[in-house]
Design a protein around this motif. Sequence first.
Motif, PDB file in Angstrom:
ATOM      1  N   ARG A 297     -47.810  27.094  -0.156  1.00  0.00           N
ATOM      2  CA  ARG A 297     -46.881  28.201  -0.459  1.00  0.00           C
ATOM      3  C   ARG A 297     -47.580  29.561  -0.364  1.00  0.00           C
ATOM      4  NH1 ARG A 297     -43.810  26.781  -5.936  1.00  0.00           N
ATOM      5  NH2 ARG A 297     -42.261  28.259  -5.149  1.00  0.00           N
ATOM      6  N   LEU A 298     -48.828  29.631  -0.815  1.00  0.00           N
ATOM      7  CA  LEU A 298     -49.546  30.916  -0.731  1.00  0.00           C
ATOM      8  C   LEU A 298     -49.824  31.283   0.725  1.00  0.00           C
ATOM      9  CD1 LEU A 298     -52.131  30.721  -3.686  1.00  0.00           C
ATOM     10  CD2 LEU A 298     -49.901  31.852  -3.643  1.00  0.00           C
ATOM     11  N   LEU A 299     -50.208  30.270   1.508  1.00  0.00           N
ATOM     12  CA  LEU A 299     -50.495  30.547   2.928  1.00  0.00           C
ATOM     13  C   LEU A 299     -49.235  31.034   3.644  1.00  0.00           C
ATOM     14  CD1 LEU A 299     -52.804  27.471   3.622  1.00  0.00           C
ATOM     15  CD2 LEU A 299     -53.532  29.869   3.564  1.00  0.00           C
ATOM     16  N   ALA A 300     -48.097  30.492   3.238  1.00  0.00           N
ATOM     17  CA  ALA A 300     -46.837  30.907   3.879  1.00  0.00           C
ATOM     18  C   ALA A 300     -46.510  32.368   3.581  1.00  0.00           C
ATOM     19  CB  ALA A 300     -45.698  29.998   3.406  1.00  0.00           C
ATOM     20  N   LEU A 301     -47.014  32.885   2.461  1.00  0.00           N
ATOM     21  CA  LEU A 301     -46.754  34.291   2.112  1.00  0.00           C
ATOM     22  C   LEU A 301     -47.730  35.249   2.799  1.00  0.00           C
ATOM     23  CD1 LEU A 301     -46.325  33.978  -1.781  1.00  0.00           C
ATOM     24  CD2 LEU A 301     -44.502  34.422  -0.125  1.00  0.00           C
ATOM     25  N   ALA A 302     -48.828  34.690   3.302  1.00  0.00           N
ATOM     26  CA  ALA A 302     -49.942  35.519   3.791  1.00  0.00           C
ATOM     27  C   ALA A 302     -49.715  35.970   5.233  1.00  0.00           C
ATOM     28  CB  ALA A 302     -51.235  34.710   3.681  1.00  0.00           C
ATOM     29  N   PRO A 303     -50.548  36.905   5.720  1.00  0.00           N
ATOM     30  CA  PRO A 303     -50.430  37.320   7.126  1.00  0.00           C
ATOM     31  C   PRO A 303     -50.576  36.136   8.092  1.00  0.00           C
ATOM     32  CG  PRO A 303     -51.857  38.826   5.912  1.00  0.00           C
ATOM     33  CD  PRO A 303     -51.554  37.687   4.989  1.00  0.00           C
ATOM     34  N   ALA A 304     -50.164  36.356   9.334  1.00  0.00           N
ATOM     35  CA  ALA A 304     -50.030  35.266  10.315  1.00  0.00           C
ATOM     36  C   ALA A 304     -51.328  34.475  10.519  1.00  0.00           C
ATOM     37  CB  ALA A 304     -49.561  35.854  11.645  1.00  0.00           C
ATOM     38  N   ASN A 305     -52.479  35.146  10.457  1.00  0.00           N
ATOM     39  CA  ASN A 305     -53.729  34.434  10.753  1.00  0.00           C
ATOM     40  C   ASN A 305     -54.109  33.423   9.674  1.00  0.00           C
ATOM     41  OD1 ASN A 305     -54.269  36.675   9.034  1.00  0.00           O
ATOM     42  ND2 ASN A 305     -56.436  36.605   9.535  1.00  0.00           N
ATOM     43  N   PHE A 306     -53.336  33.362   8.575  1.00  0.00           N
ATOM     44  CA  PHE A 306     -53.581  32.364   7.529  1.00  0.00           C
ATOM     45  C   PHE A 306     -52.634  31.177   7.675  1.00  0.00           C
ATOM     46  CE2 PHE A 306     -55.369  36.187   5.885  1.00  0.00           C
ATOM     47  CZ  PHE A 306     -56.412  35.796   5.066  1.00  0.00           C
ATOM     48  N   ARG A 307     -51.576  31.381   8.459  1.00  0.00           N
ATOM     49  CA  ARG A 307     -50.476  30.416   8.401  1.00  0.00           C
ATOM     50  C   ARG A 307     -50.704  29.170   9.236  1.00  0.00           C
ATOM     51  NH1 ARG A 307     -46.132  34.355   9.655  1.00  0.00           N
ATOM     52  NH2 ARG A 307     -46.901  36.052   8.362  1.00  0.00           N
ATOM     53  N   ASN A 308     -51.521  29.299  10.247  1.00  0.00           N
ATOM     54  CA  ASN A 308     -51.738  28.129  11.089  1.00  0.00           C
ATOM     55  C   ASN A 308     -53.197  27.705  11.002  1.00  0.00           C
ATOM     56  OD1 ASN A 308     -50.507  26.279  12.658  1.00  0.00           O
ATOM     57  ND2 ASN A 308     -49.611  27.836  14.050  1.00  0.00           N
ATOM     58  N   GLY A 309     -53.501  26.898  10.000  1.00  0.00           N
ATOM     59  CA  GLY A 309     -54.893  26.439   9.891  1.00  0.00           C
ATOM     60  C   GLY A 309     -55.674  27.112   8.783  1.00  0.00           C
ATOM     61  N   GLY A 310     -55.038  28.006   8.005  1.00  0.00           N
ATOM     62  CA  GLY A 310     -55.725  28.576   6.844  1.00  0.00           C
ATOM     63  C   GLY A 310     -55.775  27.561   5.711  1.00  0.00           C
ATOM     64  N   ARG A 311     -56.614  27.826   4.741  1.00  0.00           N
ATOM     65  CA  ARG A 311     -56.690  26.951   3.564  1.00  0.00           C
ATOM     66  C   ARG A 311     -56.957  27.786   2.322  1.00  0.00           C
ATOM     67  NH1 ARG A 311     -58.041  21.023   4.338  1.00  0.00           N
ATOM     68  NH2 ARG A 311     -57.786  20.656   6.564  1.00  0.00           N
ATOM     69  N   VAL A 312     -56.724  27.172   1.161  1.00  0.00           N
ATOM     70  CA  VAL A 312     -56.878  27.916  -0.096  1.00  0.00           C
ATOM     71  C   VAL A 312     -57.898  27.222  -0.990  1.00  0.00           C
ATOM     72  CG1 VAL A 312     -55.690  28.758  -2.163  1.00  0.00           C
ATOM     73  CG2 VAL A 312     -54.490  28.721   0.032  1.00  0.00           C
ATOM     74  N   TYR A 313     -58.801  28.002  -1.526  1.00  0.00           N
ATOM     75  CA  TYR A 313     -59.809  27.504  -2.476  1.00  0.00           C
ATOM     76  C   TYR A 313     -59.421  28.038  -3.854  1.00  0.00           C
ATOM     77  CZ  TYR A 313     -64.473  26.038  -3.943  1.00  0.00           C
ATOM     78  OH  TYR A 313     -65.534  25.394  -4.543  1.00  0.00           O
ATOM     79  N   PHE A 314     -58.980  27.164  -4.754  1.00  0.00           N
ATOM     80  CA  PHE A 314     -58.538  27.632  -6.076  1.00  0.00           C
ATOM     81  C   PHE A 314     -59.710  27.720  -7.055  1.00  0.00           C
ATOM     82  CE2 PHE A 314     -54.429  25.945  -4.540  1.00  0.00           C
ATOM     83  CZ  PHE A 314     -53.679  27.103  -4.712  1.00  0.00           C
ATOM     84  N   THR A 315     -59.693  28.782  -7.841  1.00  0.00           N
ATOM     85  CA  THR A 315     -60.728  29.006  -8.848  1.00  0.00           C
ATOM     86  C   THR A 315     -60.037  29.204 -10.206  1.00  0.00           C
ATOM     87  OG1 THR A 315     -60.605  31.402  -8.547  1.00  0.00           O
ATOM     88  CG2 THR A 315     -62.140  30.194  -7.116  1.00  0.00           C
ATOM     89  N   CYS A 316     -60.848  29.559 -11.190  1.00  0.00           N
ATOM     90  CA  CYS A 316     -60.268  29.794 -12.525  1.00  0.00           C
ATOM     91  C   CYS A 316     -60.138  31.275 -12.826  1.00  0.00           C
ATOM     92  CB  CYS A 316     -61.123  29.140 -13.594  1.00  0.00           C
ATOM     93  SG  CYS A 316     -61.078  27.360 -13.513  1.00  0.00           S
TER      94      CYS A 316
END
Length: 457
Positions: free
Chosen positions: A96-115
């Motif tokens: 869901r976060l990647l879908a909100l982000a600019p285009a270069n995150f949407r196809n093959g981006g990933r998210v690293y969650f922290t605290c």
Amino acid sequence: MRASLLQSCGGLDMPTSGLFSRNLKKTFPIAARGEGCWIIDESGRRYLDAAGQAAVVSIGHGVAEIGQAMAEQSAQLAFAHTSQFHNEPAEKLAVRLLALAPANFRNGGRVYFTCGGSEATETAIKLVRQYHVETGQPERYRVISRRQSYHGSTLGAMSVSGNVARRAPYAPLIPEWGHIAPCFCYHCPFNKTFPECELACAADLETFVREHQTETAAAFIFEPLVGATLGAAVPPDGYVAHIAETCRKNGILLIADEIMTGMGRTGKPFAVQHWGIEPDLILVGKGVASGYAPLGAVLASARVVDAIEGGSGTFTHGFTYQAHPVCTTAGNAVLDCLETHQLFERVGTAGKKLRETLARVEGHPHVGDIRGMGLLVGVEFVRDKATREPFPKSENMAERIRQAATAEAVLTYPTQGCVDGHRGDHILLAPPFTISEQECALVGQALVSALKKVFPS
Ligand SMILES: Cc1ncc(COP(=O)(O)O)c(C=O)c1O
């Protein structure tokens, strides 16, 4: 419980807290409840949270669905270590976060969650370093940043921060990788005026990389609007695109620290989207779980992910609590709330209402500037409006205004040092996106009263 703590400490006048508080010489009221834009302390006193605490609370306090979702997740699965399992809420929130982000995150981006935010900055510093190692540029390690900025309180994050006061005691512990000029039109570090300045502050990055071994520069980190340190300073047209281009030309990754500006606070999911640029990494914190859980994240664009995936495959980094199922459940529930109630869209109109009410103090002789975007607004106080001369630091003006506003039951976020790290007083306003027109009016009224009290004529 509280009463017995007081008794065991020998009475009401004694310092009774066992908490290592932010200021051991101060006492703090106990927050007991939150309701919408309000915090209620244990004595029943109500405060309008015009600061969203520290630009954290976006959906408002006390939204029961968030706690319910967290409790259900906790009962079902409270924790599973990421070396062994992924979990559904984290997977879902990442997409869901990647879908909100600019285009270069949407196809093959990933998210690293922290605290939280500082962990996100630490993660980004190590990730850009590893990117360059994996892509055959091991000489690149320096993360360039700006003076008058803040990226977190851990040592790596402090080393890229340019907040003089927050760095000072730790100077011997902090490496210096290079800081360029801030982008701050109201107190331009070059004493120039936009547009005649020709973006001297953006050109400073080019000069810096030319003069300081471009080949060792790994990344440039910046806050799209400088939050706590400069009180919501907005870059002029062309600045963000200019620095993005400088990074691209020099093989330097671009990190947008959206820990304060992200998740809708400026009227778009991420502030960089106002200028249409595509950073390599985006950091979020604060609003990503609206204070309901400690959560931050690094959004890595496809380019960064590809480098690691096509190389060793392993990011040499980790936290026990990364991608925590209960915290990411809070993130999903907050995003549900933002979407269901169209709160991203609300920021623009609520921001306008807030600015309208602030017009009541705009003409005050000691209100130098009101700036910001959406619901991230800074009000700077100056001794002399014509020359923009700040008050002496010893007058502690931002804190005095905060106290006077608190006496009017409105919470603000004060900081000193926007001019040169020492002088300069502002308060930040960053209320929940749900703030009503009437509540905006209360903020304006409280500032009018606070200014009368602090500057009796
Ligand atoms: C722009 C920015 N970056 C990083 C941080 C650090 O985040 P945290 O306090 O969650 O560690 C903050 C916190 O104020 C921030 O405003």
